[in-house]
Design a protein around this motif. Structure first.
Motif, PDB file in Angstrom:
ATOM      1  N   UNK A 163      -3.342   4.625   4.933  1.00 51.91           N
ATOM      2  CA  UNK A 163      -4.245   5.116   5.978  1.00 51.91           C
ATOM      3  C   UNK A 163      -5.594   4.412   5.938  1.00 51.91           C
ATOM      4  N   UNK A 164      -5.996   3.964   4.754  1.00 53.28           N
ATOM      5  CA  UNK A 164      -7.310   3.336   4.595  1.00 53.28           C
ATOM      6  C   UNK A 164      -7.351   1.846   4.879  1.00 53.28           C
ATOM      7  N   UNK A 165      -6.207   1.247   5.243  1.00 52.68           N
ATOM      8  CA  UNK A 165      -6.170  -0.202   5.479  1.00 52.68           C
ATOM      9  C   UNK A 165      -7.084  -0.592   6.637  1.00 52.68           C
ATOM     10  N   UNK A 166      -7.904  -1.614   6.393  1.00 51.24           N
ATOM     11  CA  UNK A 166      -8.876  -2.073   7.397  1.00 51.24           C
ATOM     12  C   UNK A 166      -9.236  -3.512   7.083  1.00 51.24           C
ATOM     13  N   UNK A 167      -8.915  -4.416   7.990  1.00 51.19           N
ATOM     14  CA  UNK A 167      -9.149  -5.846   7.759  1.00 51.19           C
ATOM     15  C   UNK A 167     -10.551  -6.290   8.168  1.00 51.19           C
ATOM     16  N   UNK A 168     -11.393  -5.353   8.643  1.00 44.89           N
ATOM     17  CA  UNK A 168     -12.778  -5.694   8.996  1.00 44.89           C
ATOM     18  C   UNK A 168     -13.621  -5.687   7.722  1.00 44.89           C
ATOM     19  N   UNK A 169     -14.080  -6.854   7.309  1.00 43.69           N
ATOM     20  CA  UNK A 169     -14.823  -6.981   6.049  1.00 43.69           C
ATOM     21  C   UNK A 169     -16.322  -7.132   6.269  1.00 43.69           C
ATOM     22  N   UNK A 170     -16.819  -6.718   7.432  1.00 39.05           N
ATOM     23  CA  UNK A 170     -18.254  -6.809   7.717  1.00 39.05           C
ATOM     24  C   UNK A 170     -19.049  -6.086   6.627  1.00 39.05           C
ATOM     25  N   UNK A 171     -20.056  -6.769   6.096  1.00 36.87           N
ATOM     26  CA  UNK A 171     -20.889  -6.197   5.037  1.00 36.87           C
ATOM     27  C   UNK A 171     -20.349  -6.399   3.641  1.00 36.87           C
ATOM     28  N   UNK A 172     -19.139  -6.936   3.502  1.00 40.85           N
ATOM     29  CA  UNK A 172     -18.548  -7.172   2.174  1.00 40.85           C
ATOM     30  C   UNK A 172     -18.918  -8.572   1.679  1.00 40.85           C
ATOM     31  N   UNK A 224      -9.205  -4.301  -2.460  1.00 44.19           N
ATOM     32  CA  UNK A 224      -8.295  -5.431  -2.679  1.00 44.19           C
ATOM     33  C   UNK A 224      -7.283  -5.528  -1.540  1.00 44.19           C
ATOM     34  N   UNK A 225      -6.693  -4.390  -1.177  1.00 41.19           N
ATOM     35  CA  UNK A 225      -5.709  -4.366  -0.095  1.00 41.19           C
ATOM     36  C   UNK A 225      -6.328  -4.794   1.236  1.00 41.19           C
ATOM     37  N   UNK A 226      -7.547  -4.350   1.494  1.00 43.82           N
ATOM     38  CA  UNK A 226      -8.197  -4.701   2.756  1.00 43.82           C
ATOM     39  C   UNK A 226      -8.494  -6.196   2.843  1.00 43.82           C
ATOM     40  N   UNK A 227      -8.977  -6.778   1.754  1.00 38.60           N
ATOM     41  CA  UNK A 227      -9.214  -8.219   1.746  1.00 38.60           C
ATOM     42  C   UNK A 227      -7.894  -8.978   1.877  1.00 38.60           C
ATOM     43  N   UNK A 228      -6.849  -8.456   1.224  1.00 37.34           N
ATOM     44  CA  UNK A 228      -5.532  -9.064   1.350  1.00 37.34           C
ATOM     45  C   UNK A 228      -5.030  -9.006   2.781  1.00 37.34           C
ATOM     46  N   UNK A 238       0.830  -1.205   0.000  1.00 38.58           N
ATOM     47  CA  UNK A 238       0.000   0.000   0.000  1.00 38.58           C
ATOM     48  C   UNK A 238       0.864   1.256   0.000  1.00 38.58           C
ATOM     49  N   UNK A 239       1.908   1.254   0.820  1.00 40.69           N
ATOM     50  CA  UNK A 239       2.800   2.420   0.899  1.00 40.69           C
ATOM     51  C   UNK A 239       3.498   2.648  -0.439  1.00 40.69           C
ATOM     52  N   UNK A 240       4.055   1.575  -1.000  1.00 42.97           N
ATOM     53  CA  UNK A 240       4.845   1.725  -2.227  1.00 42.97           C
ATOM     54  C   UNK A 240       3.968   2.086  -3.415  1.00 42.97           C
ATOM     55  N   UNK A 241       2.759   1.516  -3.472  1.00 41.90           N
ATOM     56  CA  UNK A 241       1.855   1.852  -4.569  1.00 41.90           C
ATOM     57  C   UNK A 241       1.473   3.318  -4.509  1.00 41.90           C
ATOM     58  N   UNK A 242       1.289   3.829  -3.304  1.00 44.67           N
ATOM     59  CA  UNK A 242       0.973   5.253  -3.129  1.00 44.67           C
ATOM     60  C   UNK A 242       2.089   6.123  -3.700  1.00 44.67           C
ATOM     61  N   UNK A 243       3.337   5.666  -3.516  1.00 49.54           N
ATOM     62  CA  UNK A 243       4.484   6.425  -4.035  1.00 49.54           C
ATOM     63  C   UNK A 243       4.592   6.311  -5.549  1.00 49.54           C
ATOM     64  N   UNK A 244       4.252   5.147  -6.115  1.00 50.41           N
ATOM     65  CA  UNK A 244       4.421   4.899  -7.547  1.00 50.41           C
ATOM     66  C   UNK A 244       3.349   5.555  -8.400  1.00 50.41           C
ATOM     67  N   UNK A 245       2.111   5.601  -7.887  1.00 53.04           N
ATOM     68  CA  UNK A 245       0.951   5.951  -8.707  1.00 53.04           C
ATOM     69  C   UNK A 245       0.838   7.452  -8.934  1.00 53.04           C
ATOM     70  N   UNK A 246      -0.025   7.814  -9.869  1.00 56.93           N
ATOM     71  CA  UNK A 246      -0.309   9.217 -10.126  1.00 56.93           C
ATOM     72  C   UNK A 246      -0.477   9.510 -11.603  1.00 56.93           C
TER      73      UNK A 246
END
Length: 496
Positions: free
Chosen positions: A257-266, A474-478, A231-239
């Motif tokens: 900052x948006x990483x969250x492993x709680x998948x309730x409702x997904x 995708x990152x959260x599910x991962x 997540x950190x590296x993709x943030x640096x690469x993208x744009x």
């Protein structure tokens, strides 16, 4: 002191920022690992220890002045040798580009340097990113640091095309590396080497300055130790990049900052067509465990259908070679790279001799296939039909999103295999990409996360595919899988 080479991006960045150690100490530790291991693993074509130290010293100087270090501050990385790097040889692992030193920097690599990263060197790969085993490089095979348990000494494939990247990260030669994914070339090697890698939505990372394979499919992404580091590296690469006509003109989300492993409702979609004949039972078992892990994270598991899946791989192996035959026409011995000019030869002879000498067998095979399907008599029969299939594959995913938020599937049909075992069977080799190609054709974000070891002690990966632009999902599910798989295995250090 902690072994600095056991740390990932976040731990290094935060440690440097907090004064626990200096960026130079980190760079020196990784440089030493590269020097000790590269003769056996062949992960780097060109190590650049001085570049890593130069960037580290800049970071340490900034910290001394109290300046912002960037989200990759103090982190040295490996750069796949498909990205143009100013003043450093860039070859795409091909003889035809050997000695080519660009006078410009790819957008992705420049973004990383701007974010505070440094370069440990240029990583080996399948030639022009064409391969699934890292055996087509002009500079020799890359070796997977993993070996079969029980004393097996057979050299194993690190996957491809980003095999130098996967090998380097798994062997602790780099905390992270860039990869490119055309039909699975980030995800498949990540699975083979027990690391994490994400291919973002097509257009999320600029293709400017990246040696082209298939322009409508190529996409850069990070390969790292875990989901947070990706997540950190993709943030640096993208744009957004105005130099790339296919670049997405969208703000870069704060994925870390948006990483969250709680998948309730997904809702997690399980495509019935991915239960394919020839898939290892241990892969299927890991898929079942993955469903339970995501259910434990609060998600609902739903069955979905992607009916055109079986046509995706043949369509890909028409579209990608067709684009390759067009892109690689620029390598003619005139402007840069290799030139083979036999005595008394004319222009056409020079073209033929240069390409015969400069391209490897797999590259020639794909150019010939691509030229054939684009020829006047076969364009409609093959290329146009493949593009129609691509549209149907994309539509399958669009319809699936009405029933689920992300899709869970295996990354590969098997674990890593011994180098040389599939060299004479290109069709079986191509089948390594069977689970990865559909998301590439549809331009969707997809990542591979380690899911455990098989009975041979080799890593297995699970793949998450998401909606367009939903890298966060995708990152959260991962992350949910990562927390439950608790994969901490690493290869035994036999190489040094």
């Amino acid at each position: 002191m902690t072994d600095l080479t056991e740390l990932g991006i976040k731990a290094i960045r935060d440690g440097v920022a907090g004064g626990d150690f200096t960026a130079r100490e980190v760079a020196e530790a990784f440089n030493a690992n590269v020097a000790a291991a590269n003769a056996q693993l062949n992960a780097f074509i060109v190590p650049t220890p001085e570049k890593a130290l130069e960037a580290a010293d800049k970071t340490d100087a900034k910290r001394a002045k109290g300046e912002d270090l960037g989200i990759m501050g103090g982190v040295p990385i490996g750069m796949k040798d498909l990205f143009a790097t100013r003043g450093v040889q860039t070859t795409a692992a091909s003889h035809i580009l050997e000695g080519f030193v660009p006078q410009y920097e790819s957008t992705v690599s420049q973004n990383l340097w701007n974010a505070g990263a440094g370069m440990l060197g240029k990583l080996n790969l399948d030639q022009f990113a064409m391969g699934s085993s890292n055996e087509t490089s002009y500079f020799g095979n890359v070796v997977n640091p993993w070996r079969k348990a029980g004393g097996g000494n057979a050299a194993m494939s690190p996957g491809g095309s980003s095999g130098g990247s996967s090998s380097a990260v798994a062997a602790r030669l780099a905390p992270a590396a860039t990869g490119t994914d055309t039909g699975g070339s980030i995800r498949q090697p990540s699975a083979f080497a027990g690391i994490t890698g994400i291919k973002p939505t097509y257009g999320r990372c600029s293709r400017w300055g990246v040696v082209a394979f298939a322009s409508s499919l190529d996409q850069a992404g990070p390969m790292a130790r875990d989901v947070t580091d990706c997540a950190i590296m993709l943030e640096a690469m993208a744009g957004f990049d105005p130099k790339d006509a296919t670049s997405l003109d969208m703000p870069v989300p704060q994925w870390e900052a948006g990483l969250n492993a709680d998948l309730a409702g997904k809702r997690i979609g399980i495509p019935r067509e991915y239960r394919m004949e020839g898939t290892d039972q241990e892969i299927l078992d890991s898929w079942e465990r993955g469903k339970e892990w995501l259910r434990d994270a609060g998600a609902e598991i739903v069955d979905i259908s992607l009916p055109h899946t079986k046509y995706a791989l043949p369509a890909y192996y028409i579209i990608a070679p067709a684009e390759a035959s067009s892109n690689l026409a620029r390598y003619d011995g005139v402007r840069y790279g290799l030139r083979d000019l036999p005595d008394g030869a004319g222009l056409q002879d020079m073209y033929a001799a240069t390409r015969a000498e400069g391209f490897g067998d797999e590259v020639k095979r794909r150019i010939l296939i691509g030229t054939y399907v684009l020829s006047a008599g076969f364009y409609d029969a093959y290329y146009n039909q493949a593009q129609k299939v691509r549209a149907l594959v994309a539509r399958d995913f669009e319809q699936a999103w009405e029933h689920c938020d992300v899709i869970l599937a295996p990354t590969t049909p098997t674990a890593s295999f011994p180098l040389g075992s599939l060299s004479d069977d290109p069709l079986t080799m191509y089948l390594n990409d069977v689970f990865a190609v559909p998301a590439s054709l549809a331009g969707l974000p997809a990542m591979s996360v380690p899911a455990g070891l098989n009975s041979d002690g080799l890593p297995l990966g699970l793949q998450i595919v998401g909606k367009p632009f939903d890298e966060q999902g995708v990152l959260n599910a991962g992350l949910a899988i990562e927390q439950r798989a608790m994969f901490s295995a690493k290869p035994e250090r036999w190489w040094a």
